[in-house]
Design an enzyme around this catalytic site. Structure first.
Site: not given
Ligand code: F6R
Length: 261
Positions: A67, A136, A138, A143
């Protein structure tokens, strides 16, 4: 879905790196799906270490970021293109022209998303997708409410995700973009092997919903229950709310060594 409960983040990184190393040795032109955020960092650290110490080569691999934020200036240190470069690709020998990410500064988002999907298809699809999970539920930036068959597209971040990610922007939520381009849940589901890593108690609820909750768009990660080859690597804290934790531990402990993850 295999759930592996491990002692700490370092061990999570090592077990994920084992799977990636086995893949790359078997298929030097492997296509890797690259998550960002803090969760995959122990994986990238371990791969960089193996590259330096044992010559593990990524020279013929391809990488696709999961992403990207929309609207950050090109070269912004928190743009995921920069994070992927800094945390992984510049620490190994992958050819920079083989590393791709959604274009978050494009004027034509629809075309850029279609091109990204085409670029993944052109190299034969993703062999192994590394994922983290949001508090959440995702994955990527799909989301709650995301279509379970979605493809790469623009999404709005929830306020919860923006607040979670403010730590990357000097703690200032106002600097966190509202929009992102993310691989869809259908895109992620096309990967041949998905390795999701989660550490810390803050992820325990999301991990429970992913593994043991119903498959529903409210917890986007739950779509992984429909995938043929998913490995969920968690530390003790992230596993705390799993009802069948004892079973997952026992299964991994008695797993035949030849099987890998
Ligand atoms: C990042 C992504 C997100 C993260 C998620 C957890 O490329 O796609 O899904 O993996 O927000 O983030 P952290 O690892 O920072 O808790």
């Amino acid at each position: 879905m295999e759930v592996v409960i491990l002692a700490d983040a370092e061990t999570v990184g090592a077990v994920a790196a084992d799977a990636i190393e086995a893949l790359v040795r078997r298929k030097p032109s492997a296509v890797l799906g690259l998550a960002t955020g803090s969760s995959p960092l122990p994986v990238y650290d371990e791969l960089a270490r193996r590259h330096a110490a044992a010559g593990l080569s990524f020279a013929d691999c391809h990488g696709f970021a999961l992403d990207e934020y929309v609207g950050l200036r090109p070269g912004h240190p928190e743009s995921y293109r920069e994070v992927v470069r800094r945390e992984f690709t510049e620490r190994v020998d992958i050819d920079p022209s083989h590393v791709h990410g959604p274009d978050g500064s494009t004027a034509d988002v629809r075309a850029a998303c279609a091109e990204y999907e085409a670029a993944i298809r052109a190299v034969g699809g993703i062999d192994l997708q590394i994922l983290g999970i949001g508090t959440d539920g995702h994955i990527g930036f799909n989301e709650p409410g995301s279509s379970l068959t979605s493809r790469t597209r623009i999404k709005s971040l929830t306020e919860q995700t923006r607040a979670d990610n403010a730590r990357f922007f000097d703690g200032d939520v106002d600097q966190v973009p509202h929009h992102v381009i993310t691989q869809g849940l259908g895109t992620i589901s096309d990967a041949r092997h998905v390795v999701l890593v989660a550490m810390g108690e803050g992820k325990a609820g999301a991990v429970r919903d992913l593994v043991e909750g119903p498959v529903r768009a409210f917890c986007p990660a739950s779509i992984l229950q429909m995938h043929r080859h998913v490995t969920v690597l968690v530390d003790d804290a992230a596993a705390r709310q799993l009802e069948l934790a004892a079973y997952y531990r026992q299964s991994y402990q008695h797993k035949p060594a030849w099987q890998g993850i």
